[in-house]
Design a protein around this motif. Structure first.
Motif, short mmCIF file in Angstrom:
data_model
loop_
_atom_site.label_atom_id
_atom_site.label_comp_id
_atom_site.label_asym_id
_atom_site.label_seq_id
_atom_site.Cartn_x
_atom_site.Cartn_y
_atom_site.Cartn_z
N THR A 1 0.83 -1.20 0.00
CA THR A 1 0.00 0.00 0.00
C THR A 1 0.87 1.26 0.00
OG1 THR A 1 -1.76 -1.16 1.17
CG2 THR A 1 -1.82 1.24 1.25
N ARG A 2 1.84 1.31 0.90
CA ARG A 2 2.76 2.47 1.00
C ARG A 2 3.54 2.67 -0.29
NH1 ARG A 2 3.64 0.56 6.38
NH2 ARG A 2 5.31 -0.78 5.62
N GLN A 3 4.13 1.58 -0.79
CA GLN A 3 4.99 1.71 -1.95
C GLN A 3 4.20 2.05 -3.21
OE1 GLN A 3 8.20 -1.07 -1.93
NE2 GLN A 3 8.82 -0.58 -4.02
N CYS A 4 3.02 1.48 -3.36
CA CYS A 4 2.18 1.83 -4.52
C CYS A 4 1.82 3.31 -4.48
CB CYS A 4 0.93 0.96 -4.56
SG CYS A 4 1.21 -0.72 -5.11
N THR B 1 1.72 3.83 -8.43
CA THR B 1 1.45 2.57 -9.12
C THR B 1 0.15 1.97 -8.62
OG1 THR B 1 3.82 2.15 -9.37
CG2 THR B 1 2.37 0.24 -9.48
N ALA B 2 -0.62 1.39 -9.51
CA ALA B 2 -1.88 0.75 -9.12
C ALA B 2 -1.61 -0.43 -8.18
CB ALA B 2 -2.64 0.26 -10.35
N TYR B 3 -2.35 -0.48 -7.10
CA TYR B 3 -2.26 -1.58 -6.13
C TYR B 3 -2.68 -2.87 -6.84
CZ TYR B 3 -3.09 -3.95 -1.63
OH TYR B 3 -3.07 -4.81 -0.55
N PRO B 4 -1.84 -3.91 -6.82
CA PRO B 4 -2.13 -5.09 -7.64
C PRO B 4 -3.14 -6.08 -7.06
CG PRO B 4 -0.05 -5.40 -6.50
CD PRO B 4 -0.52 -4.00 -6.18
N PHE B 5 -3.43 -5.97 -5.76
CA PHE B 5 -4.26 -6.97 -5.11
C PHE B 5 -5.70 -6.53 -4.96
CE2 PHE B 5 0.07 -7.60 -3.47
CZ PHE B 5 0.28 -8.91 -3.83
N GLY B 6 -6.57 -7.52 -4.80
CA GLY B 6 -7.96 -7.25 -4.50
C GLY B 6 -8.13 -7.03 -3.00
N ARG B 7 -9.37 -6.88 -2.58
CA ARG B 7 -9.66 -6.57 -1.18
C ARG B 7 -9.71 -7.79 -0.28
NH1 ARG B 7 -13.91 -1.94 -0.55
NH2 ARG B 7 -14.11 -3.19 1.31
N ARG B 8 -9.72 -8.99 -0.85
CA ARG B 8 -9.87 -10.19 -0.04
C ARG B 8 -8.52 -10.68 0.49
NH1 ARG B 8 -12.87 -14.25 -3.64
NH2 ARG B 8 -11.43 -13.39 -5.15
#
Length: 192
Positions: free
Chosen positions: A113-116, A121-128
């Protein structure tokens, strides 16, 4: 891949980042340098994929302390992908935005989260996302959350590979996830 099978897959992620024995040197920040990812099939209760992505740091360098801890050298990570490309690879090849994912604790999720945010950069993961450390602690009724190596001991599992290698740690965390799933303690719907 058959769509039904995809529904049972979980990405287990562990990252290693630049680090120092004390505070970062002036102008440097901790950045992801390795992403370990093990794919777990929760239907067959098996680890079905093992991946390693090296990431080239942009705002820090690999210290001697970091090499001693992780085994990663400055030369090795210099050949890695830029962070934004690594994120795109996670999304494209490992369906990171679609599959639920887990990590040992919240460090990995927060570091992404911090690095994105810092890199735009778009966060690559979903919410789950599932904090496997919290699930393990609750399932065992432990008074405090153990580190991964201690959890393996408690579960009677061997530490495979090198501790603080992202690829090896993801593999070991996946073994803990499978132990939880076999005992009926892994949540059916992974959420943050």
């Amino acid at each position: 891949m058959i769509r039904g099978m995809e529904q049972h897959l979980l990405n287990v992620v562990d990252v290693e980042a630049t680090c120092w024995e004390g505070q970062p040197p002036p102008g440097q920040v901790s950045e992801i340098i390795e992403i370990g990812l093990t794919v777990v099939d929760l239907a067959s209760l098996a680890r079905v994929g093992r991946h390693r992505v090296l990431v080239r740091p942009r705002r820090s360098s690999v210290s001697g302390f970091c090499t001693e801890l992780t085994g990663l050298t400055a030369r090795e990570v210099a050949g890695g992908l830029p962070f934004d490309e690594a994120c795109r690879l996670l999304a494209a090849e490992h369906r990171a935005g679609e599959r639920p994912w887990a990590s040992w604790g919240d460090y990995d999720r927060l570091q992404f989260t911090r690095q994105c945010r810092a890199a735009g950069t778009a966060y690559p993961f979903g919410r789950r996302h599932t904090n496997a450390k919290a699930v393990f602690t609750e399932a065992r009724g432990l008074p405090k959350r153990p580190g991964m190596a201690r959890a393996l001991e408690l579960a009677g599992l061997p530490l495979e590979g090198r501790h603080h290698s992202g690829a090896d740690d993801a593999w070991n965390i996946a073994a803990l996830v499978l132990t939880l799933a076999r005992s009926g303690n892994w949540p059916c719907e992974q959420t943050r």
